[in-house]
Design a protein around this motif. Structure first.
Motif, short mmCIF file in Angstrom:
data_model
loop_
_atom_site.label_atom_id
_atom_site.label_comp_id
_atom_site.label_asym_id
_atom_site.label_seq_id
_atom_site.Cartn_x
_atom_site.Cartn_y
_atom_site.Cartn_z
N LEU A 10 -10.16 17.56 16.04
CA LEU A 10 -11.43 18.13 16.08
C LEU A 10 -12.08 18.19 14.73
CD1 LEU A 10 -14.13 19.23 17.34
CD2 LEU A 10 -13.29 21.61 17.30
N ASP A 11 -13.14 17.77 14.27
CA ASP A 11 -13.58 17.96 12.86
C ASP A 11 -14.93 18.62 12.80
OD1 ASP A 11 -11.77 15.86 11.25
OD2 ASP A 11 -12.39 14.74 13.09
N LEU A 12 -14.97 19.70 11.90
CA LEU A 12 -16.16 20.40 11.80
C LEU A 12 -16.55 20.66 10.54
CD1 LEU A 12 -15.48 23.44 14.29
CD2 LEU A 12 -17.15 21.47 14.62
N ILE A 13 -17.93 21.11 10.09
CA ILE A 13 -18.39 21.49 8.73
C ILE A 13 -18.68 23.06 8.77
CG2 ILE A 13 -20.18 21.32 7.07
CD1 ILE A 13 -20.62 18.28 7.90
N SER A 14 -18.03 23.75 7.92
CA SER A 14 -18.71 25.07 7.69
C SER A 14 -19.12 25.48 6.55
CB SER A 14 -17.39 26.02 8.11
OG SER A 14 -17.50 27.65 7.90
#
Length: 265
Positions: free
Chosen positions: A108-112
């Motif tokens: 899973l790839d996310l931006i925070s």
């Protein structure tokens, strides 16, 4: 109070960022929920931390205590939920943006993005390479990922404009997105600036004299606009190609990244 927002990101763009900026491996172990608090342990590099999260009227309050790495690893062994991710920092303008690539329990790839207040978070305008905002969706929070597993994230659409925007960020050429409004002091009205005359028409352009260039053509006359300075370029107007707004498939970026790798002899 520090708050954050989370966005999806195309896996190929996250991979391109890691290739350029690298990343640190982080492991978290989450304990079961209690009545009014939750807790988890973090191992990053040679550091360990124990984190307690308390519920309050203004939102969750996080207390972080450093512990020896050996103690943190011992706590990890007894936590029922674990996750591993690669953390990459990217500076866009003056803001630090984190790219998270979850490896365990699933990809899973996310931006925070972190903010100092709710107002600051609400005014934030994501760039064109950000995917959907999943801040309020529980399955995309670390605790849920560790205890319940990684969600099946939808494909994030990409475009030529999004890729150019990311490349600008990697080259430290950030410009604000078109929808962003800077907080400036309001301009004074015509009455304050012109001694009480409202809606006064602008003065006519000076007539050309001698060898001077004629005045700019009037409205409605076609003319070639002057090239804007680089600092005035918009996030989605960096290239003439952006006008096409071409869609780029995820596997195209992967193939490009693969071809850029050094060839083994």
């Amino acid at each position: 109070m520090v708050t954050s927002r989370r966005y999806l990101i195309a896996s190929s763009l996250a991979r391109l960022i890691r290739k350029e900026r690298g990343g640190n491996r982080v492991t978290e172990g989450h304990f079961p929920n209690q009545a009014d608090r939750s807790s988890f342990v973090v191992v990053e590099g040679d550091k360990g931390s124990l984190v307690l999260v308390h519920a309050s009227a203004s939102g969750p309050i996080e207390e972080r205590t450093e512990v020896p790495r050996a103690h943190a690893e011992a706590l990890l062994d007894v936590t029922p939920g674990k996750l591993d991710y690669l953390l990459t920092h990217l500076t866009v303008g003056t803001r630090d943006i984190q790219i998270l690539r979850f490896v365990t329990p699933g990809p899973l790839d996310l931006i925070s993005v972190s903010f100092e207040s709710e107002d600051e978070a609400r005014d934030f305008r994501p760039l064109s390479w950000f995917g959907a905002d999943v801040t309020t969706e529980v399955p995309y929070q670390n605790r849920s990922i560790a205890l319940e597993g990684a969600p099946q994230a939808p494909d994030v659409p990409m475009s030529n404009a999004a890729l150019n925007s990311l490349l600008d960020a990697l080259e430290n050429r950030y410009v604000a997105p078109r929808s962003y409004t800077a907080h400036h002091a309001p301009a004074r009205n015509q009455a304050e600036q012109g001694g009480g005359q409202r809606n006064a028409p602008p003065p006519p352009p000076p007539a050309a004299q001698g060898n001077e260039r004629p005045a700019a053509p009037q409205r409605g006359v076609l003319s070639r606009p002057a090239a804007p300075a680089e600092t005035d370029m918009h996030d989605d107007d960096n290239n003439d190609d952006n006008d096409l707004n071409l869609n780029i498939e995820d596997n195209v970026i992967r193939e490009l990244a693969r071809s850029l790798r050094p060839q083994r002899r």
